[in-house]
Design an enzyme around this catalytic site. Structure first.
Site, PDB file in Angstrom:
ATOM      1  N   ASP A 248       0.827  -1.279  -0.245  1.00 11.74           N
ATOM      2  CA  ASP A 248      -0.106   0.226  -0.129  1.00 11.74           C
ATOM      3  C   ASP A 248       0.714   1.372   0.257  1.00 11.74           C
ATOM      4  O   ASP A 248       1.672   1.421  -0.405  1.00 11.74           O
ATOM      5  CB  ASP A 248      -1.137   0.006   0.802  1.00 11.74           C
ATOM      6  CG  ASP A 248      -2.351   0.690   0.669  1.00 11.74           C
ATOM      7  OD1 ASP A 248      -2.383   2.075   0.624  1.00 11.74           O
ATOM      8  OD2 ASP A 248      -3.244   0.006   0.734  1.00 11.74           O
ATOM      9  N   HIS A 294      -3.841   5.736   3.578  1.00 10.42           N
ATOM     10  CA  HIS A 294      -4.259   4.451   2.669  1.00 10.42           C
ATOM     11  C   HIS A 294      -3.841   3.380   3.791  1.00 10.42           C
ATOM     12  O   HIS A 294      -4.537   2.685   4.125  1.00 10.42           O
ATOM     13  CB  HIS A 294      -4.306   5.017   1.803  1.00 10.42           C
ATOM     14  CG  HIS A 294      -5.400   3.063   1.238  1.00 10.42           C
ATOM     15  ND1 HIS A 294      -4.738   2.343   0.498  1.00 10.42           N
ATOM     16  CD2 HIS A 294      -6.545   4.239   0.876  1.00 10.42           C
ATOM     17  CE1 HIS A 294      -5.938   1.288   0.232  1.00 10.42           C
ATOM     18  NE2 HIS A 294      -7.276   3.123   0.347  1.00 10.42           N
ATOM     19  N   SER A 468     -11.399  -0.626  -0.685  1.00 12.29           N
ATOM     20  CA  SER A 468      -9.753  -1.278  -0.294  1.00 12.29           C
ATOM     21  C   SER A 468     -10.056  -1.935   1.222  1.00 12.29           C
ATOM     22  O   SER A 468     -10.132  -2.647   1.771  1.00 12.29           O
ATOM     23  CB  SER A 468      -9.048   0.235  -0.013  1.00 12.29           C
ATOM     24  OG  SER A 468      -8.420   0.679  -0.722  1.00 12.29           O
TER      25      SER A 468
END
Length: 541
Positions: A248, A294, A468
């Site tokens: 990520d 994120h 996600s």
């Protein structure tokens, strides 16, 4: 009083006035969920004191003139007791004094696990020597009221007491409720029994449900979609934990509500550095380039420390580790090579710019909370290779509200995951923002207003939207399935698996999902995680 000390300073070989110092911690032992500890100190002629903690806690070092103070100690997400050491330092007319108190947080309940997939032959047990206790048992532990277990070398004495005879010189005696300790003492003192104890109470060694996390009420409805609480009740810590690699944007690895469930720092990898055009790979450092992350949000859904008094619970309830792999550069870009290198590294080893990077903690699962628009043959070849090695890859279907599952989720070597709303329907958030769907979709999971950690600030929680987060739910579910395999058989993978691991996992999850026949918008639907970890489910064992 605990912590009493006397300081004697020598001057020209002669002792001088003594300083009495007291430092007390109450309580000195906390339950697994942590709690508040009060400290009291006292010393002649002392004014200001400094208190340090090891490991460091927020707010420490603490400098104060107050003679008492309290601190909240976070719970313990591990299966080993955690000890904090508090040191008080103060100045007196005679010199400096240092006193120490320790506070221990109890560990999570644990289980024993087999060492291999083949059960060892049980050795024949020698006939045990008869236990012949004397005196009294403990009455400061939970016990059933109105009953005593007594031992006597004389069967006639048990008969005289009217005891229900048990094996080996033991008997069960009824006594008035509330008088158990007094009656036991009287029986032993009068010679009517050699030993007397209460009938102790035992608890199932299961996870605390609901867990002691401050924002769990904001999570429980989402977790209920996948029956996570029911699954947690069937799981216990103590076995080897599977590793979920999260490839990520970067990670705030020093968050105390996430760090205990990360793999060792030596295993972390940044495959790209600040620029996609000139990669600068680095092992052991995965910090994001901005104030939001994120990657941290995805990792927190999987593995936020649970039942420790922190804000959020993780889906895996401390039973999985996250391996952070940073694949995005400072401009938020990643490409074919970065994803491929992350997959290779998760499986064990990759080469970047002529340098070989070996992973000391290989993963069993990889979470790809990302999606592209085109089939990628090079990446497909890497996916096929790592899948053959037994790696299970989970990917997000994409968020463009399209009737086409994004890549790599659409690959047959990947579990494709879409998002649901609060009612369990396909999530559509508006303005062209919704969960992608199509025939390649395998499952769905919560993806609407999912509480997660995204920033570095302690206790900072935000609501995340998108597939996600849904992929993270399913990656954690796969990890729980593998953990249960380890607990039952001593191996993460199904018997004879390797290249067949992905299909074995897919079959297991389908057996626990809502829909036997898939629909384009939901795939096989939401997964009932309690069925995934159920030893009686033949599709998962």
């Amino acid at each position: 009083m605990a912590g009493l000390a006397a300081l004697v300073l020598a001057g020209c070989g002669q002792p001088v006035a003594q300083t009495q110092a007291e430092f007390t911690a109450v309580p000195a032992q906390l339950p697994v969920s942590g709690g508040e500890v009060s400290f009291f100190w006292q010393a002649e002629g002392a004014g200001e004191v400094t208190v340090t903690s090891e490991p460091a806690l927020p707010g420490f070092p603490l400098t104060t003139r107050d003679r008492s103070f309290s601190v909240k100690v976070r719970g313990n997400p591990t299966t080993a007791a955690k000890t904090y050491r508090f040191t008080l330092e103060l100045a007196t007319p005679q010199g400096r004094v240092a006193k120490t108190q320790t506070v221990t947080v109890e560990p999570q309940a644990s289980v024993s696990c087999p060492s291999s997939s083949r059960p060892a032959a049980r050795a024949a047990l020698a006939a045990p020597e008869q236990v012949r206790p004397a005196g009294l048992g403990r009455f400061d532990r939970p016990y059933a009221s109105g009953r005593l277990l007594v031992f006597s070398k004389s069967g006639s004495r048990l008969q005289k007491l009217g005891a229900v005879r048990l094996e080996g010189g033991w008997g069960l005696v009824r006594v008035p409720q509330g008088q158990e300790a007094a009656k036991a003492r009287a029986l032993v003192e009068r010679g009517l029994a050699d030993y007397a104890q209460p009938e102790y109470l035992y608890e199932a060694a299961e996870a605390a449900v609901p867990p002691a996390n401050r924002q769990y009420p904001a999570q429980d409805e989402l977790f209920a979609q996948m029956r996570l609480e029911q699954a947690w009740k069937g799981l216990n810590a103590g076995c080897e934990r599977p590793v979920v690699a999260v490839a990520d944007t970067g990670f705030f690895t020093d968050r105390p509500d996430l760090a205990p469930n990360l793999t060792p720092q030596s295993s972390w990898l940044d495959v790209v550095g600040p620029s996609l055009e000139a990669p600068q790979p680095r092992q052991g450092a995965v910090a994001p380039h901005g104030g939001d992350s994120h990657g941290t949000a995805v990792a927190s859904v999987i593995a936020a420390t649970t039942n420790d008094g922190s804000m959020l619970a993780g889906v895996s309830y401390n039973l999985a580790q996250v391996l952070p792999i940073k694949i995005f550069d400072a401009q938020g870009r990643t490409g074919t090579l970065q994803i491929a290198q992350a997959l290779e590294y998760a499986a064990g080893q990759t080469e970047i710019g002529g340098r070989t990077f070996t992973n000391p903690t290989p993963a069993q699962v990889v979470n790809l909370s990302l999606a592209g628009q085109a089939f990628d043959p090079y990446l497909e070849s890497v996916l096929a290779r790592v899948s053959a090695q037994g790696l299970v890859v989970v990917a997000a279907s994409g968020n463009s509200d399209s009737a086409s599952v994004g890549y790599p989720a659409s690959s047959p070597y990947v579990l494709a995951v879409g998002a649901t709303d609060a009612q369990g329907r396909r999530a559509v958030w508006g303005n062209g923002f919704g969960s992608n769907y199509g025939p390649e979709l395998d499952f769905v999971a919560p993806g609407t207003a999912v509480p997660s950690y995204g920033g570095q600030a302690a206790d900072g929680v935000g609501n995340a939207y998108g597939t996600s987060m849904s992929a993270a739910f399913v990656s954690a579910t796969v990890a729980l399935h593998l953990y249960q395999n380890q607990r039952q058989r001593g191996t993460f993978h199904p018997e004879g698996a390797g290249s067949g691991t992905l299909e074995a996992v897919r079959s297991c999850l389908r057996s626990a999902a809502q829909l036997s026949a898939p629909s384009p918008e939901l795939g096989h639907g939401l997964i009932d995680v309690s069925k995934v970890i159920d030893p009686a489910n033949p599709a998962c064992n």
